[in-house]
Design an enzyme around this catalytic site. Structure first.
Site, short mmCIF file in Angstrom:
data_model
loop_
_atom_site.label_atom_id
_atom_site.label_comp_id
_atom_site.label_asym_id
_atom_site.label_seq_id
_atom_site.Cartn_x
_atom_site.Cartn_y
_atom_site.Cartn_z
N ALA A 67 68.29 3.71 20.56
CA ALA A 67 68.21 2.57 19.65
C ALA A 67 68.21 3.16 18.24
O ALA A 67 67.87 4.33 18.05
CB ALA A 67 66.94 1.79 19.92
N GLY A 112 67.53 4.21 24.25
CA GLY A 112 68.28 2.99 24.54
C GLY A 112 69.65 3.28 25.15
O GLY A 112 70.19 2.43 25.87
N GLU A 115 69.05 3.83 28.71
CA GLU A 115 68.70 2.51 29.27
C GLU A 115 69.95 1.66 29.49
O GLU A 115 70.06 0.95 30.49
CB GLU A 115 67.70 1.80 28.35
CG GLU A 115 66.33 2.47 28.38
CD GLU A 115 65.37 1.92 27.34
OE1 GLU A 115 65.69 1.97 26.14
OE2 GLU A 115 64.31 1.41 27.73
N GLU A 135 61.29 8.47 23.77
CA GLU A 135 60.58 7.54 22.88
C GLU A 135 59.19 8.01 22.51
O GLU A 135 58.68 7.71 21.43
CB GLU A 135 60.49 6.14 23.53
CG GLU A 135 61.78 5.36 23.57
CD GLU A 135 62.66 5.69 24.78
OE1 GLU A 135 62.38 6.67 25.49
OE2 GLU A 135 63.64 4.96 24.99
N1 DAK Z 1 69.09 6.21 15.40
C1 DAK Z 1 69.64 6.25 14.17
N2 DAK Z 1 70.43 7.27 13.74
C2 DAK Z 1 70.67 8.28 14.59
C3 DAK Z 1 70.13 8.31 15.91
C4 DAK Z 1 69.31 7.19 16.31
N3 DAK Z 1 68.80 7.09 17.53
N4 DAK Z 1 70.54 9.44 16.52
C5 DAK Z 1 71.28 10.10 15.60
N5 DAK Z 1 71.38 9.40 14.47
C6 DAK Z 1 72.10 9.76 13.24
C7 DAK Z 1 71.40 10.87 12.49
O1 DAK Z 1 70.34 10.32 11.70
C8 DAK Z 1 72.53 11.43 11.68
O2 DAK Z 1 72.77 10.57 10.59
P1 DAK Z 1 72.93 11.15 9.09
O3 DAK Z 1 71.69 11.91 8.82
O4 DAK Z 1 74.17 12.02 9.17
O5 DAK Z 1 73.11 9.93 8.25
C9 DAK Z 1 73.73 11.31 12.62
O6 DAK Z 1 73.36 10.34 13.58
C10 DAK Z 1 74.04 12.62 13.35
O7 DAK Z 1 72.85 13.05 13.97
P2 DAK Z 1 72.31 14.55 13.85
O8 DAK Z 1 72.74 15.16 12.55
O9 DAK Z 1 70.87 14.51 14.15
O10 DAK Z 1 73.14 15.27 15.01
P3 DAK Z 1 72.70 16.55 15.84
O11 DAK Z 1 73.90 16.95 16.62
O12 DAK Z 1 72.08 17.59 14.94
O13 DAK Z 1 71.57 16.07 16.83
C11 DAK Z 1 70.60 14.54 18.42
C12 DAK Z 1 71.90 15.16 17.85
C13 DAK Z 1 71.00 13.44 19.42
C14 DAK Z 1 69.81 15.63 19.17
C15 DAK Z 1 69.73 13.99 17.27
O14 DAK Z 1 70.56 13.14 16.47
C16 DAK Z 1 68.55 13.21 17.75
O15 DAK Z 1 67.53 13.78 18.16
N6 DAK Z 1 68.70 11.90 17.66
C17 DAK Z 1 67.63 10.99 18.01
C18 DAK Z 1 67.50 10.94 19.50
C19 DAK Z 1 66.43 9.96 19.84
O16 DAK Z 1 65.23 10.27 19.69
N7 DAK Z 1 66.89 8.80 20.15
C20 DAK Z 1 66.04 7.63 20.16
C21 DAK Z 1 65.33 7.54 21.40
S1 DAK Z 1 64.15 6.29 21.19
C22 DAK Z 1 62.37 -0.84 21.03
C23 DAK Z 1 63.35 -0.89 21.96
C24 DAK Z 1 63.97 0.28 22.32
C25 DAK Z 1 63.61 1.48 21.76
C26 DAK Z 1 62.62 1.50 20.81
C27 DAK Z 1 61.99 0.36 20.45
N8 DAK Z 1 61.72 -2.01 20.58
C28 DAK Z 1 62.08 -3.28 21.19
C29 DAK Z 1 60.94 -2.02 19.41
C30 DAK Z 1 64.32 2.66 22.08
C31 DAK Z 1 64.12 3.73 21.33
C32 DAK Z 1 64.96 4.86 21.50
O17 DAK Z 1 66.10 4.80 21.86
#
Ligand code: DAK
Length: 257
Positions: A67, A112, A115, A135
């Site tokens: 997400a 997400g 999911e 998360e």
């Molecule tokens: N959200 C927003 N932007 C994201 C993103 C995300 N999930 N994942 C990556 N990006 C963006 C980065 O911010 C970056 O943007 P800029 O800085 O260039 O503007 C761009 O994508 C490229 O990412 P990286 O530079 O970080 O790329 P890398 O190859 O170095 O790293 C990575 C790739 C996938 C390991 C890293 O981007 C990363 O750790 N991303 C986050 C992974 C993550 O934690 N995903 C979220 C899981 S939590 C809810 C419902 C659902 C959820 C939550 C609440 N509610 C109803 C309230 C679910 C939550 C999740 O999904």
């Protein structure tokens, strides 16, 4: 409708959906979620000739990296509940679609993204794909059905471990755990997904719809899956698909085999 974050194409009666926000690794922001919801609402009415759906992510790196974390900052409890409910409703539309939906996982499927892949009926992973529910790193739990579907696919033991440690696993480990159906060389995930849908589309469509509905009943606490099976089995005996399939078998002709 014109979508801003989805690319929709139909080829040979298969609808391809590409989540298209590659600069954010296809993270699911509110607009994207609304577009997915719109696409899968009234899907069969809008796309009566489509026999299957393949969902993938734009670019080479990511299926969906979660997400959109940046949109969650500052949410209050009510907004959190509203968003989670909308996510559940949206992913349930995919899970309950009466034609097969395959996630062609071409890269990161995190949070997400994992999911959404789990809401699809099958998952074909590129050998480069990575899966996880991280998360907890954000002080959250999965909010789009992950706490329930991950347990369904891989069991409580490993599901708890993955969610509590935030470990990201390889496609091969996902295969061993039963999270994905196939792991294929990078770039072959669409081809394998097409092959699956083409195989299924040669079968009786009413029976396929009934399999999806009846299997989903196993996980619906308001339904008795065995009772559903008895009822749905009975209903199929009246269909033209059954008459055609059984007659073809008896007459040694090509049916749905
Ligand atoms: N959200 C927003 N932007 C994201 C993103 C995300 N999930 N994942 C990556 N990006 C963006 C980065 O911010 C970056 O943007 P800029 O800085 O260039 O503007 C761009 O994508 C490229 O990412 P990286 O530079 O970080 O790329 P890398 O190859 O170095 O790293 C990575 C790739 C996938 C390991 C890293 O981007 C990363 O750790 N991303 C986050 C992974 C993550 O934690 N995903 C979220 C899981 S939590 C809810 C419902 C659902 C959820 C939550 C609440 N509610 C109803 C309230 C679910 C939550 C999740 O999904």
């Amino acid at each position: 409708m014109e979508y801003s974050n989805l690319i929709i194409e139909i080829q040979n009666n298969i609808l391809f959906v590409t989540i298209n926000r590659p600069t954010a690794l296809n993270a699911l922001n509110k607009v994207t979620m609304s577009e997915i919801n719109h696409l899968f609402s009234d899907f069969v009415t809008n796309y009566p000739n489509v026999t299957g759906v393949i969902i993938t992510g734009a670019g080479e790196k990511s299926f969906i990296a979660g997400a959109d974390i940046k949109e969650f900052i500052g949410l209050d409890a009510n907004q959190g509940i509203e968003l989670a409910q909308f996510g559940h409703d949206t992913f349930n539309l995919i899970e309950n679609l009466t034609i097969p939906v395959v996630a062609a996982v071409n890269g990161f499927a995190l949070g997400g993204g994992c999911e959404l892949a789990m809401a699809c009926h099958m998952r074909v992973a590129s050998e480069k794909a990575k899966f996880g529910q991280p998360e907890v790193n954000l002080g959250l739990i999965p909010g789009y059905g992950g706490t329930q579907r991950l347990v369904q696919y891989i069991g409580k033991t490993k599901a708890l471990e993955l969610m509590m440690t935030a470990e990201i696993i390889s496609a091969q480990v996902a295969l061993e755990l039963g999270l994905v159906n196939y792991v294929v060389p990078a770039g072959m995930e669409i081809e394998k997904s097409i092959e699956l849908i083409e195989t299924i589309s040669k079968k009786g469509p009413i029976a396929i719809a009934s399999i999806i509905k009846t299997v989903n009943a196993f996980f619906d606490k308001n339904k008795n899956g065995f009772l559903e099976e008895v009822t749905n089995f009975g209903a199929l005996t009246k269909t033209a698909d059954f008459i055609e399939g059984a007659t073809a078998f008896a007459e040694k002709k090509n049916g749905y085999f």
